[in-house]
Every structure is written in structure tokens, then in C-alpha cells.
Design an enzyme around this catalytic site. Structure first.
Site, PDB file in Angstrom:
ATOM      1  N   SER A   2      -8.870   7.433   9.275  1.00 29.54           N
ATOM      2  CA  SER A   2      -9.231   6.417  10.152  1.00 29.54           C
ATOM      3  C   SER A   2      -9.689   6.826  11.471  1.00 29.54           C
ATOM      4  O   SER A   2      -9.764   7.892  11.825  1.00 29.54           O
ATOM      5  CB  SER A   2      -7.937   5.554  10.232  1.00 29.54           C
TER       6      SER A   2
HETATM    7  N1  SAH Z   1      -3.473   7.383   7.092  1.00 30.68           N
HETATM    8  C1  SAH Z   1      -4.807   8.208   6.481  1.00 30.68           C
HETATM    9  C2  SAH Z   1      -6.081   7.012   6.160  1.00 30.68           C
HETATM   10  C3  SAH Z   1      -6.580   7.726   4.845  1.00 30.68           C
HETATM   11  S1  SAH Z   1      -7.564   6.231   4.012  1.00 30.68           S
HETATM   12  C4  SAH Z   1      -5.286   9.088   7.489  1.00 30.68           C
HETATM   13  O1  SAH Z   1      -4.727   9.001   8.742  1.00 30.68           O
HETATM   14  O2  SAH Z   1      -6.107   9.914   7.095  1.00 30.68           O
HETATM   15  C5  SAH Z   1      -6.455   5.432   2.975  1.00 30.68           C
HETATM   16  C6  SAH Z   1      -5.709   6.119   1.931  1.00 30.68           C
HETATM   17  O3  SAH Z   1      -4.704   5.203   1.237  1.00 30.68           O
HETATM   18  C7  SAH Z   1      -6.269   7.051   1.140  1.00 30.68           C
HETATM   19  O4  SAH Z   1      -6.090   8.312   1.019  1.00 30.68           O
HETATM   20  C8  SAH Z   1      -6.141   6.253  -0.114  1.00 30.68           C
HETATM   21  O5  SAH Z   1      -5.967   7.308  -1.388  1.00 30.68           O
HETATM   22  C9  SAH Z   1      -4.544   5.678  -0.051  1.00 30.68           C
HETATM   23  N2  SAH Z   1      -4.206   4.855  -0.908  1.00 30.68           N
HETATM   24  C10 SAH Z   1      -4.808   3.812  -1.525  1.00 30.68           C
HETATM   25  N3  SAH Z   1      -4.000   2.901  -2.130  1.00 30.68           N
HETATM   26  C11 SAH Z   1      -2.793   3.636  -2.321  1.00 30.68           C
HETATM   27  C12 SAH Z   1      -1.734   3.138  -3.024  1.00 30.68           C
HETATM   28  N4  SAH Z   1      -1.527   2.306  -3.482  1.00 30.68           N
HETATM   29  N5  SAH Z   1      -0.513   4.183  -2.587  1.00 30.68           N
HETATM   30  C13 SAH Z   1      -0.678   5.245  -1.702  1.00 30.68           C
HETATM   31  N6  SAH Z   1      -1.759   5.550  -1.061  1.00 30.68           N
HETATM   32  C14 SAH Z   1      -3.050   4.663  -1.259  1.00 30.68           C
END
Ligand code: SAH
Length: 216
Positions: free
Chosen positions: A66
Site C-alpha cells: 500500500s
Molecule cells: N497490508 C499489505 C497490503 C497488501 S495488498 C501491505 O502492507 O503490503 C492486500 C493483500 O490482501 C494482498 O496480499 C491480498 O492477497 C490480500 N487479500 C485479499 N483478499 C484476502 C482475503 N480474503 N484474506 C486474506 N488476505 C486477502
């Protein structure tokens, strides 16, 4: 060396903090937490030089780390207190998780993509961060470890899962980007009691999708 946190990195982080402040992030603890996390360690090698740009970048598996402003904004909205028990849905790179830990929270983080789940753990532990990691579907939350003081969803979905609201303590707060795939409204839900919630919206953002199920 990717792990190293040089004077240059520290200098770039200071500038990033000034930028976040000028964009409206006012919570000092949030700014200080971001100032302590070496974001470049969470990035793919090709993007390391951009680590302190206020932008999202690819982290593999079609996902992104993010944007710092977004991390700061969600963390500020959640009003994290020391010792808060926090559920993070979407571990991704582990960067947001590190910021929550720097705020003094006790973090439970869940990721649905095995590859990212496997990668975030060594990154965080090498930096000395100790969240509780889970591989699974964040739509289900982590009922065995709930209820939580705060829940942060870092992927955008069309509605807030009732199961997550159920895992929130009374007076607890949840933030999640809610909307379609093009754009979502940052939504804050404050739980008053099991029947009553206060919901407010805090501007538009674009996240990768919140998807059901898990991927090996
Ligand atoms: N907090 C992260 C943001 C990553 S982007 C950071 O700081 O890097 C969002 C993430 O949510 C992705 O890795 C994606 O695989 C995950 N995601 C999407 N749907 C999800 C679900 N149902 N359960 C767990 N993770 C999920």
C-alpha cells in the site's frame, strides 16, 4: 544490501513524513511509527529505489504494498493504542503490519496467498517484528483469537463481512475500503454493542480486491 538502513534511507523517510504531514496525517504516533519502518526492506528488488515515494508498488502475486499515505490514513482512523489487539486482513508485504507493531499493537495478520504469506514472515522476523501469522481467508476472520479491539482490511470489497464485525469487541473499530473494483470509500465502523454500529466514510481510495478463499 537490502536489509541495511542507511542515512540516505533515513533521510528519504524524513521527507516522506513531511509529505504525509502536508497531506493531512496529523497523528504524531502514526508519523513516528512510519519513520521507524524501513519500507525498502518490504519491496521487490527492482523497486527498492522508489521505497520512499508515496506510491503503491507491486510485491508479486499480482498484489501491491500500500501507498504510505494509505497506510498512515488507515492507521490514524483506527486510533491504535498500545496493547490493542489488532486483526489485519491482507498481510501482503508485511509493511502495514510493521507499522501497527511500531504503534505498540499486538497484531494478528492473515493472508490468503501462500506465496506472500511465506515471504512476509522472514522479512518481518529479520527486522525483529513478531506478529501472529495466519494463512487463510480473511472473510472468516480468526474466530479462535477474537474478539479484537481493532480490525483493518487492506483490500477493497463490496461489503463488510458480518463475521469480521462479530469478531470486534464492543467499542472496537474496523476500517475497510468498501466499493467496486475501480474505487472504494474508506469506511470506519465503530461497534457500540452487538446490535449497534456507527458507520462513517472517509474519502476514496483504490485497493487490490478482497477475494474469498485461499490460494496455495
Ligand atoms: N497490508 C499489505 C497490503 C497488501 S495488498 C501491505 O502492507 O503490503 C492486500 C493483500 O490482501 C494482498 O496480499 C491480498 O492477497 C490480500 N487479500 C485479499 N483478499 C484476502 C482475503 N480474503 N484474506 C486474506 N488476505 C486477502
Amino acid at each position: 544490501m537490502k536489509m541495511e538502513d542507511t542515512y540516505q534511507h533515513k533521510g528519504l523517510r524524513r521527507k516522506l513524513i513531511d509529505e504525509l504531514r502536508s497531506k493531512g496525517i496529523s497523528n504524531i504516533e502514526v508519523l513516528e511509527a512510519i519513520n521507524r519502518v524501513p519500507r525498502h526492506v518490504f519491496m521487490e528488488s527492482g523497486f527498492v529505489h522508489f521505497a520512499y515515494k508515496d506510491q503503491a508498488f507491486p510485491i508479486g502475486s499480482g498484489q501491491t504494498i500500500s501507498q504510505p499515505y494509505t497506510v498512515a490514513f488507515q492507521t490514524q482512523l483506527l486510533d491504535i493504542k498500545k496493547m490493542d489487539k489488532v486483526l489485519e486482513v491482507g498481510t501482503g508485504s508485511g509493511y502495514q503490519c510493521a507499522v501497527l507493531l511500531e504503534m505498540g499493537a499486538n497484531v494478528y495478520t492473515i493472508e490468503r496467498q501462500r506465496e506472500l504469506f511465506m515471504k512476509a514472515q522472514p522479512t518481518l522476523s529479520k527486522l525483529g517484528y513478531k506478529p501472529n501469522f495466519f494463512f487463510g481467508d480473511g472473510y472468516e476472520g480468526i474466530p479462535a483469537y477474537g474478539p479484537f479491539d481493532k480490525i483493518i482490511v487492506t483490500a477493497g470489497g463490496s461489503e463488510i463481512p458480518q463475521k469480521l464485525l462479530n469478531q470486534l469487541k464492543p467499542q472496537g473499530k474496523l476500517v475497510m475500503p468498501v466499493g467496486g473494483t475501480d474505487s472504494q470509500k474508506m469506511t470506519l465502523v465503530e461497534k457500540i454493542n452487538d446490535q449497534e454500529y456507527r458507520t462513517t466514510e472517509h474519502g476514496s481510495f483504490i485497493f487490490v480486491p478482497f477475494l474469498k478463499g485461499r490460494i496455495y
